[in-house]
Design a protein around this motif. Structure first.
Motif, mmCIF file in Angstrom:
data_model
loop_
_atom_site.group_PDB
_atom_site.id
_atom_site.type_symbol
_atom_site.label_atom_id
_atom_site.label_comp_id
_atom_site.label_asym_id
_atom_site.label_seq_id
_atom_site.Cartn_x
_atom_site.Cartn_y
_atom_site.Cartn_z
ATOM 1 N N GLN A 57 0.827 -1.211 0.000
ATOM 2 C CA GLN A 57 0.000 0.000 0.000
ATOM 3 C C GLN A 57 0.862 1.262 0.000
ATOM 4 O O GLN A 57 0.507 2.267 -0.652
ATOM 5 C CB GLN A 57 -0.949 0.010 1.208
ATOM 6 C CG GLN A 57 -1.954 -1.128 1.235
ATOM 7 C CD GLN A 57 -1.462 -2.370 1.948
ATOM 8 O OE1 GLN A 57 -0.236 -2.559 2.128
ATOM 9 N NE2 GLN A 57 -2.374 -3.233 2.363
ATOM 10 N N HIS A 77 -2.505 -13.862 -3.662
ATOM 11 C CA HIS A 77 -3.171 -13.086 -4.715
ATOM 12 C C HIS A 77 -4.567 -12.659 -4.270
ATOM 13 O O HIS A 77 -5.266 -13.388 -3.567
ATOM 14 C CB HIS A 77 -3.284 -13.907 -5.998
ATOM 15 C CG HIS A 77 -1.988 -14.118 -6.696
ATOM 16 N ND1 HIS A 77 -1.221 -13.081 -7.172
ATOM 17 C CD2 HIS A 77 -1.297 -15.250 -6.994
ATOM 18 C CE1 HIS A 77 -0.133 -13.569 -7.745
ATOM 19 N NE2 HIS A 77 -0.147 -14.883 -7.640
ATOM 20 N N GLY A 78 -4.945 -11.475 -4.697
ATOM 21 C CA GLY A 78 -6.277 -10.963 -4.369
ATOM 22 C C GLY A 78 -6.214 -9.479 -4.086
ATOM 23 O O GLY A 78 -6.301 -8.651 -5.002
ATOM 24 N N GLN A 79 -6.034 -9.118 -2.831
ATOM 25 C CA GLN A 79 -6.044 -7.710 -2.462
ATOM 26 C C GLN A 79 -4.923 -6.902 -3.123
ATOM 27 O O GLN A 79 -5.170 -5.764 -3.549
ATOM 28 C CB GLN A 79 -5.962 -7.556 -0.938
ATOM 29 C CG GLN A 79 -6.347 -6.160 -0.448
ATOM 30 C CD GLN A 79 -7.758 -5.776 -0.878
ATOM 31 O OE1 GLN A 79 -8.707 -6.527 -0.658
ATOM 32 N NE2 GLN A 79 -7.900 -4.611 -1.499
ATOM 33 N N GLU A 81 -3.657 -7.210 -6.095
ATOM 34 C CA GLU A 81 -4.104 -6.883 -7.460
ATOM 35 C C GLU A 81 -5.211 -5.829 -7.435
ATOM 36 O O GLU A 81 -5.191 -4.877 -8.233
ATOM 37 C CB GLU A 81 -4.627 -8.144 -8.168
ATOM 38 C CG GLU A 81 -3.541 -9.097 -8.623
ATOM 39 C CD GLU A 81 -3.200 -10.144 -7.588
ATOM 40 O OE1 GLU A 81 -2.694 -11.207 -7.973
ATOM 41 O OE2 GLU A 81 -3.448 -9.899 -6.382
ATOM 42 N N LEU A 82 -6.162 -5.981 -6.537
ATOM 43 C CA LEU A 82 -7.267 -5.018 -6.464
ATOM 44 C C LEU A 82 -6.763 -3.625 -6.102
ATOM 45 O O LEU A 82 -7.271 -2.614 -6.617
ATOM 46 C CB LEU A 82 -8.308 -5.492 -5.449
ATOM 47 C CG LEU A 82 -9.043 -6.789 -5.816
ATOM 48 C CD1 LEU A 82 -9.933 -7.238 -4.659
ATOM 49 C CD2 LEU A 82 -9.870 -6.608 -7.085
ATOM 50 N N ASP A 83 -5.745 -3.559 -5.264
ATOM 51 C CA ASP A 83 -5.166 -2.255 -4.904
ATOM 52 C C ASP A 83 -4.430 -1.633 -6.097
ATOM 53 O O ASP A 83 -4.487 -0.407 -6.301
ATOM 54 C CB ASP A 83 -4.214 -2.409 -3.716
ATOM 55 C CG ASP A 83 -4.944 -2.742 -2.425
ATOM 56 O OD1 ASP A 83 -6.166 -2.508 -2.349
ATOM 57 O OD2 ASP A 83 -4.286 -3.252 -1.491
ATOM 58 N N ILE A 103 -11.640 -15.583 -6.437
ATOM 59 C CA ILE A 103 -10.684 -14.473 -6.396
ATOM 60 C C ILE A 103 -10.303 -14.059 -7.805
ATOM 61 O O ILE A 103 -10.267 -12.868 -8.148
ATOM 62 C CB ILE A 103 -9.425 -14.887 -5.598
ATOM 63 C CG1 ILE A 103 -9.771 -15.101 -4.126
ATOM 64 C CG2 ILE A 103 -8.327 -13.828 -5.739
ATOM 65 C CD1 ILE A 103 -8.636 -15.686 -3.312
ATOM 66 N N GLU A 106 -13.089 -12.116 -9.488
ATOM 67 C CA GLU A 106 -13.239 -10.770 -8.925
ATOM 68 C C GLU A 106 -12.198 -9.828 -9.522
ATOM 69 O O GLU A 106 -12.510 -8.691 -9.914
ATOM 70 C CB GLU A 106 -13.103 -10.815 -7.405
ATOM 71 C CG GLU A 106 -13.270 -9.443 -6.751
ATOM 72 C CD GLU A 106 -13.072 -9.478 -5.248
ATOM 73 O OE1 GLU A 106 -13.305 -8.421 -4.603
ATOM 74 O OE2 GLU A 106 -12.690 -10.535 -4.705
ATOM 75 N N ILE A 107 -10.960 -10.301 -9.610
ATOM 76 C CA ILE A 107 -9.902 -9.483 -10.203
ATOM 77 C C ILE A 107 -10.160 -9.271 -11.687
ATOM 78 O O ILE A 107 -9.995 -8.152 -12.209
ATOM 79 C CB ILE A 107 -8.530 -10.143 -9.981
ATOM 80 C CG1 ILE A 107 -8.205 -10.203 -8.480
ATOM 81 C CG2 ILE A 107 -7.429 -9.381 -10.731
ATOM 82 C CD1 ILE A 107 -7.004 -11.067 -8.143
#
Length: 323
Positions: A57, A77-79, A81-83, A103, A106-107
């Protein structure tokens, strides 16, 4: 030439390979690196004259980034990529793209909505041997594809995340995904799979050490894949395909394609761009068409591996559309 400034989330072995490739690409500059292990982030930062971070972040708060690499264990993997997507940055992410299909989808939906350039690390698609094989197969009927990935990486620390089924998805998801992807790339989409798995030797882990998968392609072709990471030999049996087309056969591996010409077997190869060159040029130009492995396509490869695991667990044929 417009300079492309790049950040890295993850500084492990695969990331280092990409960093080294990027250091030789004119106009590409690594400006920031991040890893949850401070010493690894610091080491990468010193090698590439970049700023180190331990939280992705914080890295993403920079205003000078043109693109991001994500080189993470599959269960992370997940957050991240979304960030990255929320920052509107193009990204290259290592395979496989997620530990489960929810996941990944969603991405994928977020990427589609944002309209970002993406690339997944299926670098075998860019090889000269791959291009030659596709030229040979053009307008030919593929009958059957037989793939194998036999290696020794199942040996080692049984507590490592790679050898924990809930963190890696086992060999079919984390490793033989390259072979699955090449079977897809050569033969087209897969409609259904039936798989069997066993743990015959590496019993200190909960991952299968023997995998056998039958595949039904949408074209009508059929395929089979065997994968083991209990084999103690060299890597010559990893990422190997036999393709039977009409009344002919070719054998593909990353270094060459072997075909029969005038009754003699001939090895063919050719240079090809690195995936890093392709990605950097796409970011610089805004033209994603040379990217052969965008995120949405990589989700389809993940579906096959996950369907194979499900098939083995439930002892039934699994249609890809049912996932």
């Amino acid at each position: 030439m417009k300079e492309v400034k790049i950040g890295f989330i993850g500084c492990g072995g695969n990331a280092n390979g990409h960093m080294n490739q990027l250091s030789g690409i004119e106009g590409a500059r690594i400006v920031a690196v991040c890893d949850v292990q401070p010493e690894r982030a610091q080491s990468a930062a010193e090698r590439h004259d970049a700023d180190p971070y331990t939280a992705h972040q914080d890295l993403l708060e920079r205003d000078d980034l043109d693109a991001v690499y994500l080189s993470l264990p599959v269960f992370v993997h997940g957050q991240p990529e979304l960030d990255v997507i929320a920052r509107g940055l193009p990204f290259l992410v290592e395979k496989p793209v997620a530990i489960n299909i929810d996941i990944a989808r969603e991405i994928e939906a977020a990427v589609t909505k944002a309209g970002l350039i993406t690339c997944v690390g299926y670098q075998l698609r860019y090889l000269g041997s791959t291009r030659i094989t596709q030229q040979i197969l053009q307008e030919r009927t593929i009958n059957m594809i037989v793939g194998k990935y036999w290696c020794s990486t199942g040996h080692g620390d049984p507590n490592a995340w790679l050898r924990q089924m809930n963190k890696s998805g086992g060999q079919l998801v984390e490793q033989a995904t390259h072979t699955v992807d090449m079977m897809r790339y050569m033969g087209g989409e897969v409609e259904a799979v039936y798989a069997m798995q066993a743990n015959r030797f590496l019993k200190e882990t909960d991952c299968p050490d023997a995998n056998s998968v039958s595949l039904q392609f949408a074209s009508g072709a059929i395929g089979s894949l065997t994968a083991t990471w209990a084999y103690a030999g060299d890597w010559s049996n990893a990422n190997v395909l036999d393709l039977l087309y009409e009344d002919e056969l070719l054998n593909w591996n990353p270094s060459r394609v072997s075909v029969r010409e005038d009754g003699e077997w001939v090895d063919k190869t050719a240079p090809g761009p690195t995936i890093d060159e392709v990605f950097v040029n796409a970011v610089r130009s805004g033209d994603a068409s040379p990217i052969l492995s965008p995120y949405s396509d990589a989700v389809k490869t993940l579906e096959i591996s996950l369907a194979a695991n499900l098939s083995a667990q439930e002892k039934r044929l699994v249609e890809i559309s049912s996932l």
